[in-house]
Write an enzyme that holds these catalytic residues in place. Structure first.
Site, PDB file in Angstrom:
ATOM      1  N   ASP A   1       1.074  -8.957  -7.216  1.00  0.00           N
ATOM      2  CA  ASP A   1      -0.345  -8.749  -6.950  1.00  0.00           C
ATOM      3  C   ASP A   1      -1.117  -8.620  -8.261  1.00  0.00           C
ATOM      4  O   ASP A   1      -0.546  -8.369  -9.327  1.00  0.00           O
ATOM      5  CB  ASP A   1      -0.508  -7.491  -6.107  1.00  0.00           C
ATOM      6  CG  ASP A   1      -1.769  -7.513  -5.253  1.00  0.00           C
ATOM      7  OD1 ASP A   1      -2.601  -8.414  -5.441  1.00  0.00           O
ATOM      8  OD2 ASP A   1      -1.914  -6.616  -4.399  1.00  0.00           O
TER       9      ASP A   1
ATOM     10  N   GLU B   1      -5.777 -10.551 -12.225  1.00  0.00           N
ATOM     11  CA  GLU B   1      -7.070 -11.205 -12.441  1.00  0.00           C
ATOM     12  C   GLU B   1      -7.960 -10.375 -13.376  1.00  0.00           C
ATOM     13  O   GLU B   1      -8.764 -10.936 -14.113  1.00  0.00           O
ATOM     14  CB  GLU B   1      -7.812 -11.399 -11.114  1.00  0.00           C
ATOM     15  CG  GLU B   1      -7.031 -12.149 -10.051  1.00  0.00           C
ATOM     16  CD  GLU B   1      -6.266 -11.202  -9.138  1.00  0.00           C
ATOM     17  OE1 GLU B   1      -5.507 -11.695  -8.292  1.00  0.00           O
ATOM     18  OE2 GLU B   1      -6.430  -9.955  -9.277  1.00  0.00           O
TER      19      GLU B   1
ATOM     20  N   ASP C   1      -7.621 -10.689  -0.160  1.00  0.00           N
ATOM     21  CA  ASP C   1      -8.193  -9.693   0.741  1.00  0.00           C
ATOM     22  C   ASP C   1      -9.316 -10.273   1.592  1.00  0.00           C
ATOM     23  O   ASP C   1     -10.427 -10.519   1.110  1.00  0.00           O
ATOM     24  CB  ASP C   1      -8.728  -8.503  -0.069  1.00  0.00           C
ATOM     25  CG  ASP C   1      -7.630  -7.805  -0.852  1.00  0.00           C
ATOM     26  OD1 ASP C   1      -6.446  -8.064  -0.567  1.00  0.00           O
ATOM     27  OD2 ASP C   1      -7.957  -7.006  -1.752  1.00  0.00           O
TER      28      ASP C   1
END
Length: 762
Positions: free
Chosen positions: A430, A433, A497
């Site tokens: 995950d 970014e 998400d």
């Protein structure tokens, strides 16, 4: 980035020096070097103005690259994307009379006009059809005074921000796709796109996976070989062009030709890296603990028992963030309060036949015991004063692992290996970014701005390589959120998400299709939506869609995604959908292997499969699942769905047939509106195809040869090869079945394997 105000005016503070002339050129083997300058009236025009050096090359057949450099004196600390290159396939022809040069690479050519003040680049196919090019005022160097570094007090030495700008022509009706995972309209015309990885969810212009590659409906693609921020104005500044700009002194792009959209993707993935394969077990259903839910060993065991009692196949169990103690992410240790015997518990899960996945990220919270170790040994990204870069935006006082430091990579990998020793099979990689760019330095002195997107590539590569080192090539896989060009070599990626709404389900599909037009072949979404709690109707519709994606994971934020909490009818829908996907395993394995070879995704925008049907180019609410199956997810609570059935090239092969009712047929080139209960959705079988299935399978990794069925729809146009892929080694073909039309014109003959043949519609 926009620099102009209409066709004639520049924005306040902006100056553009347009290249209009070829001052000189040199041909050397397979390279053309040009010196470009502004419009030349007399020799005095060579003073007090910039030039741009252009280098034309061809790394692979059918691909031509143009590198444009304003100033060449900058220090280049990288990073750079890996590009596959060969020589010996380019030819250069000069016509001294017309002052024109043709650079040819297989079926793609670039014509350059070097007549005085007539600079012109035209890319065309071997049929001489223009694809794109540079027309009047389309190569320039920009100086922008709207920058913080511009200070008028510096007088003639005042520095403006420099940008390289290229503008590529678009033809009438031409459509642009790709540019990574983008959740807005699938057709990118009219959009402004910045290639800059951000954690923005799925409901905005921001994206986790930004790829500076677009594919055109006209038969070519463009890859901008720049790891920093690339800004594209796709018919959103000049209505006849794609404007591409980067900050700095150089820009390189490649035009990639293809006889079809699939051919463009084949060449692009040959250039940047072929997509890797994944193990067969990964195609089964994944269940997660969800994000902020409260769970312990007893809770997890209860979920697993519930799936077993309801006869719902389950292949992978995933532990999300809170398998570790709060504030300590990422320290790779199970929270001993929730899991006092973590190693023993993982073994008990494995004894159930489950694979195990755990959530990780490339950060280390200050409360983690690993923080001091990482600080002491220089494993984190640093500020320019050598202190550790930290912030509180996610984990308190967190640091970011510096993957340009080989020792840090070894340290990180050692912790992954410790988890693999405990039984972990996969990692959800995950984040990656939110990577800082100002006031920092890397171990290898990489340019921070160029590392922002590239960091995701390093992170996923390190974790992926650690897995493959343990289990073998094409047997490891990630569940990754961020990506950059070349990331298709480290699958799988999921869409991030999303909200629990039908609109978010549709935008997730658009994001996935857009990513898979950018070189990626595997993709998943959070079934049911991540944010919020889905109503039962949405849950069931997303289950239908999610189990017809390459990978399928039930995941949420603050609520669990086990089906019975939404109603037992949800359990029934999930059971049926999982079992349908498992029986499709031989087909999925075959299509994935083709994707690995050719760069063609498992889930395909319709135009990728039917480029001859112009009606397919705007459709973004349905897709092809492999070559043979068309899927139209239901995006409404009422069950109403409108979908388009593509026109096949040879209509004599028959009609499309419903997966659920072989007597129900559909004509190509027409729109249909239907209402579906939760036991069906539009899944249509393409005419003239053979689809391999196996209803005896209990799990995707089961033995492949017994129980094979061949679903034949319509008349075959010659011999069809059906590959039976080894589920234990997904890059290996166990057998090839040859299916040929029989003499009666209605049945088929099968060679290579005794199988049951089911005729859907003759």
């Amino acid at each position: 980035m926009k620099f102009t105000e209409g066709m004639w005016c520049l924005r306040e503070g902006v100056n553009i020096e347009w290249m209009s002339n070829v001052e000189r050129l040199r041909v050397q083997q397979e390279t053309v070097d040009l010196l470009l300058n502004k419009f030349q009236r007399h020799r005095g025009d060579t003073l007090n103005s910039p030039t741009i050096s252009a280098k034309v090359t061809s790394p692979l057949d059918g691909i031509i690259g143009v590198k444009l450099v304003h100033w060449a004196g900058n220090v280049d600390n990288g990073p750079h994307y890996a590009i596959d290159q060969e020589t010996g396939h380019a030819t250069i022809t000069q016509n001294q009379d017309t002052k024109k040069l043709t650079y040819a690479s297989g079926p793609l050519s670039l014509d350059i006009n070097s007549n005085p003040n007539e600079l012109d680049f035209v890319f065309h196919s071997e049929s001489s059809k223009k694809l794109t090019g540079h027309s009047f005022r389309s190569i320039g160097y920009v100086r922008d005074a709207r920058s913080a570094k511009y200070d008028t007090a510096d007088g003639i030495y005042a520095e403006k921000q420099g940008y390289m700008l290229v503008e590529l022509d678009l033809g009438v009706g031409e459509k642009v796709y790709g540019l990574g995972e983008r959740f807005g309209p699938l057709v990118k015309n009219g959009q402004t796109v910045d290639i800059w990885n951000e954690d923005g969810g799925t409901s905005s212009e921001l994206a986790y996976k930004n790829i500076p590659f677009y594919i055109s409906s006209k038969g070519y693609g463009v890859f901008v070989n720049h790891p920093g921020k690339v800004s594209l104005e796709v018919q959103s500044e000049r209505t006849t062009r794609v404007n591409i700009s980067v900050s700095g002194e150089e820009l390189e792009y490649f035009v990639i030709f293809g006889t079809s959209p699939k051919d463009v993707l084949r060449r692009y993935t040959t250039l940047t890296g072929k997509p890797a394969l994944v193990p067969a077990w990964s195609y089964n259903l994944w269940l997660t603990t969800s994000f902020t839910t409260n769970y312990d060993e007893q809770t997890v065991t209860g979920f697993l028992d519930g799936f077993k009692e309801r006869d719902i196949p389950l292949g992978v169990f995933h532990f999300d963030c809170f398998w570790m103690k709060s504030y300590q992410w990422c320290d790779f240790d199970f929270d001993d309060e929730m899991f006092p015997d973590a190693a023993g518990y993982l073994k008990r899960l494995k004894d159930r036949g489950l694979r195990i996945s755990v959530w990780i990220n490339p950060y280390v919270g200050q409360a983690s015991p690993l923080f001091e170790e990482g600080k002491k040994n220089g494993y984190f990204i640093k500020r320019t004063d050598d202190s550790v870069w930290q912030w509180d935006f996610w984990q308190a006082g967190m640091a970011v692992v510096d993957f340009t430091n080989p020792a840090a990579c070894t340290w990180y990998t050692n912790h992954l290996e410790r988890l693999m020793d405990m039984g972990v099979d996969s990692f959800k990689t995950d984040f990656a970014e939110r990577i800082p760019v100002k006031g920092i330095k890397y171990h290898d002195n990489s340019d921070p701005a160029r590392m922002h997107n590239y960091y995701a590539l390093l992170y996923n590569r390190i974790v992926y390589n650690a897995l493959n080192a343990r289990v073998g090539t094409n047997q490891g896989l990630l569940f990754a959120r961020s990506a950059a060009p070349g990331g298709q070599q480290f699958p799988v990626h999921w869409g991030g998400d999303c909200e629990s709404t039908f609109e978010a389900m549709a935008e997730s599909l658009r994001g996935g299709l857009s990513l898979m037009l950018s070189g990626y072949i595997f993709w998943a979404s959070d079934i049911g939506g991540f944010e919020g709690t889905p109503p039962p109707a949405l849950y069931k519709r997303w289950v239908q869609f999610g189990l017809l994606s390459s990978h399928s994971r039930l995941h949420g934020s603050s609520s669990f995604r086990v089906p019975w909490i939404y109603g037992e009818d949800c359990s029934d829908v999930l059971r049926d959908c999982v079992k349908r996907k498992i029986l499709l395993t031989p087909y999925i394995l075959q299509e994935a292997l083709r994707g690995h070879r050719e760069g063609v995704p498992l889930m395909r925008a319709l135009f990728l499969e039917f480029p001859q049907d112009l009606n397919t180019y705007a459709v973004d609410t349905q897709y092809m699942f492999g070559s043979n199956l068309m899927v139209a997810p239901v995006f409404s609570e009422e069950g109403e769905v409108t979908f388009y059935v593509p026109r096949v090239e040879d209509e004599s092969q028959g009609t499309w047939v419903s997966w659920f009712d072989y007597s129900k047929t559909y004509e190509g080139g027409r729109w249909y509106t239907e209402t579906h209960g939760f036991d069906t959705l539009p899944i249509l079988v393409r005419p003239g195809t053979v689809t391999i299935t196996n209803p005896l399978l209990k799990a995707p990794e089961d033995a492949a040869l017994e129980g094979i069925q061949l679903l034949v729809n319509g008349r075959l146009d010659g011999k069809v090869s059906v590959e039976i892929v080894n589920p234990g080694q997904t890059g290996e073909v166990l057998k090839t079945i040859q299916v040929s039309p029989a003499a009666d014109g209605k049945s088929v003959e099968v060679e290579g394997q005794e199988t049951e043949v089911i005729y859907l519609h003759k």
